[in-house]
Enzyme design. Sequence first.
Site, PDB file in Angstrom:
ATOM      1  N   ARG A 226       1.056  -1.434  -0.061  1.00 13.55           N
ATOM      2  CA  ARG A 226      -0.202  -0.094   0.164  1.00 13.55           C
ATOM      3  C   ARG A 226       0.812   1.189   0.206  1.00 13.55           C
ATOM      4  NH1 ARG A 226      -3.134  -3.131  -1.585  1.00 13.55           N
ATOM      5  NH2 ARG A 226      -5.021  -3.008  -0.613  1.00 13.55           N
ATOM      6  N   HIS A 274      -1.624   0.768  -9.734  1.00 14.76           N
ATOM      7  CA  HIS A 274      -2.712  -0.046  -9.453  1.00 14.76           C
ATOM      8  C   HIS A 274      -2.593  -1.238  -9.923  1.00 14.76           C
ATOM      9  CE1 HIS A 274      -3.899  -0.615  -4.466  1.00 14.76           C
ATOM     10  NE2 HIS A 274      -3.890  -2.215  -5.713  1.00 14.76           N
TER      11      HIS A 274
HETATM   12  P1  NDP Z   1      -2.588 -12.034   4.561  1.00 17.73           P
HETATM   13  O1  NDP Z   1      -3.402 -11.372   5.447  1.00 17.73           O
HETATM   14  O2  NDP Z   1      -2.018 -13.141   3.816  1.00 17.73           O
HETATM   15  O3  NDP Z   1      -0.975 -11.410   4.325  1.00 17.73           O
HETATM   16  C1  NDP Z   1      -0.083 -10.440   5.230  1.00 17.73           C
HETATM   17  C2  NDP Z   1       1.402 -10.971   5.846  1.00 17.73           C
HETATM   18  O4  NDP Z   1       2.222  -9.916   6.442  1.00 17.73           O
HETATM   19  C3  NDP Z   1       1.162 -12.542   6.659  1.00 17.73           C
HETATM   20  O5  NDP Z   1       2.385 -12.960   6.576  1.00 17.73           O
HETATM   21  C4  NDP Z   1       1.420 -11.668   8.229  1.00 17.73           C
HETATM   22  O6  NDP Z   1       2.690 -11.748   9.315  1.00 17.73           O
HETATM   23  C5  NDP Z   1       2.346 -10.127   7.616  1.00 17.73           C
HETATM   24  N1  NDP Z   1       2.611  -9.117   8.798  1.00 17.73           N
HETATM   25  C6  NDP Z   1       1.655  -7.890   8.859  1.00 17.73           C
HETATM   26  N2  NDP Z   1       1.866  -7.263  10.008  1.00 17.73           N
HETATM   27  C7  NDP Z   1       3.222  -6.986  10.072  1.00 17.73           C
HETATM   28  C8  NDP Z   1       3.667  -6.810  10.985  1.00 17.73           C
HETATM   29  N3  NDP Z   1       3.784  -5.808  11.519  1.00 17.73           N
HETATM   30  N4  NDP Z   1       5.226  -7.700  10.788  1.00 17.73           N
HETATM   31  C9  NDP Z   1       6.049  -8.370  10.165  1.00 17.73           C
HETATM   32  N5  NDP Z   1       4.695  -9.270   9.278  1.00 17.73           N
HETATM   33  C10 NDP Z   1       3.346  -8.557   8.787  1.00 17.73           C
HETATM   34  O7  NDP Z   1      -2.000 -10.903   3.087  1.00 17.73           O
HETATM   35  P2  NDP Z   1      -2.130 -11.087   1.294  1.00 17.73           P
HETATM   36  O8  NDP Z   1      -0.778 -12.106   1.365  1.00 17.73           O
HETATM   37  O9  NDP Z   1      -2.834 -11.316   0.613  1.00 17.73           O
HETATM   38  O10 NDP Z   1      -1.815  -9.929   0.882  1.00 17.73           O
HETATM   39  C11 NDP Z   1      -1.052  -8.837   1.951  1.00 17.73           C
HETATM   40  C12 NDP Z   1      -1.079  -7.019   1.060  1.00 17.73           C
HETATM   41  O11 NDP Z   1      -0.781  -7.103  -0.480  1.00 17.73           O
HETATM   42  C13 NDP Z   1      -2.708  -6.941   0.951  1.00 17.73           C
HETATM   43  O12 NDP Z   1      -2.758  -6.258   2.059  1.00 17.73           O
HETATM   44  C14 NDP Z   1      -2.370  -5.807   0.356  1.00 17.73           C
HETATM   45  O13 NDP Z   1      -1.734  -4.490   0.720  1.00 17.73           O
HETATM   46  C15 NDP Z   1      -1.296  -6.192  -1.218  1.00 17.73           C
HETATM   47  N6  NDP Z   1      -1.609  -5.823  -2.487  1.00 17.73           N
HETATM   48  C16 NDP Z   1      -1.485  -5.465  -3.495  1.00 17.73           C
HETATM   49  C17 NDP Z   1      -2.222  -5.602  -4.442  1.00 17.73           C
HETATM   50  C18 NDP Z   1      -2.260  -4.678  -5.875  1.00 17.73           C
HETATM   51  O14 NDP Z   1      -2.653  -4.689  -6.894  1.00 17.73           O
HETATM   52  N7  NDP Z   1      -1.153  -4.074  -5.700  1.00 17.73           N
HETATM   53  C19 NDP Z   1      -2.596  -6.423  -4.776  1.00 17.73           C
HETATM   54  C20 NDP Z   1      -3.415  -7.351  -4.055  1.00 17.73           C
HETATM   55  C21 NDP Z   1      -2.755  -7.247  -2.664  1.00 17.73           C
HETATM   56  P3  NDP Z   1       1.578 -13.710   9.573  1.00 17.73           P
HETATM   57  O15 NDP Z   1       1.757 -14.068   8.872  1.00 17.73           O
HETATM   58  O16 NDP Z   1       3.047 -13.273  10.960  1.00 17.73           O
HETATM   59  O17 NDP Z   1       0.151 -13.363  10.339  1.00 17.73           O
END
Ligand code: NDP
Length: 311
Positions: A226, A274
């Site tokens: 983001r 995006h």
């Molecule tokens: P998920 O919710 O499945 O995974 C998020 C990951 O981030 C998890 O591994 C989580 O850790 C980790 N995480 C969250 N907070 C922290 C932190 N403070 N420190 C370390 N690790 C952290 O999300 P997705 O993989 O589905 O998507 C990720 C993001 O990608 C979306 O939220 C969006 O922002 C972005 N996105 C962008 C798109 C684009 O077109 N540009 C399209 C789709 C998504 P844990 O496993 O331990 O919970």
Amino acid sequence: MRCALISTRLDLRRYLGPASAGIADRIEIVDHRPNCPDAQVRLAVAWHPPDDAFEYYPNLQAVCSIAAGVDNIIACPSLRPDIDVIRVVDPAQAQMMSAFVTWHVIWHQRRFRSYLDQQHNRIWQRIPQRAARDVPVAILGYGEIGQRVAADLATLGFQVMVWSRSAKLTPPSIRGFHGAAGVDAMLGETEVLVNLLPLTDETRGILNGELFGRMRRGGYLIQVGRGEHLVDGDLLAALESGQLDGAALDVFATEPLATEHPFWSHPKIVITPHDASEVRIDAIADTLVATADAIRIGQRPPFAIDRDRGY
Ligand code: NDP
């Protein structure tokens, strides 16, 4: 079950198109109307809802995003703490993201910017190449999408590291790191950094000068999380100093990116609007149906995010 469509940015009825007709026998879809309370609405689809949107639905139980990210819904001040927020999980989207990230990793590894410069000047000259195994790639976020990207890059032979909040089991070809200590250890070995984190209070501004300074010199940033993850001025400074050699930016704090923003004309930045990957409309419809089914039988919907963590 009645479901309200709520967005300040998109005509959701049009966006969902024929997919909403396909589920009309199970879900009655209505448009959000400002200042019109509706006690029948138990489900909503939202994307950048207006601040007061949820005040009008006293019996609302769940709000579905149309994407993997839910940050714009959680930020809505009228969203009550007891309402479930649902993300979309779409393997096809993860695959599309993986291809996008891989393209940029290879763009950096194979020095395609140099080839474009050479072509511009009609120069025929081979460029020394590095094998994938010599290019360490770190992925911030090892969730639904990060896991797919990591697996595909490892298959191509890149050195892959991943960072998550909690410890994860990873296959032998992927090194896992977690927490604050983990990111320190990982960044010291990182050349290409891929951001696939959700936007939360903890991750806002995480892509900053201090973090870039801990990467290997001459690194590359692939920013697909983001826009608010990135401190724009710090990226420009890192590119200026040579700490970073380039960046691929797909997301921005303000979208569309203002025409006068310095990113547009920077020779080391590649911009996409995006567009890195998109959710299939059918996956949104499936999520809506699964959410409505769960509500009907009094269960927590699948893909409901943890409201305390924010993702
Ligand atoms: P998920 O919710 O499945 O995974 C998020 C990951 O981030 C998890 O591994 C989580 O850790 C980790 N995480 C969250 N907070 C922290 C932190 N403070 N420190 C370390 N690790 C952290 O999300 P997705 O993989 O589905 O998507 C990720 C993001 O990608 C979306 O939220 C969006 O922002 C972005 N996105 C962008 C798109 C684009 O077109 N540009 C399209 C789709 C998504 P844990 O496993 O331990 O919970």
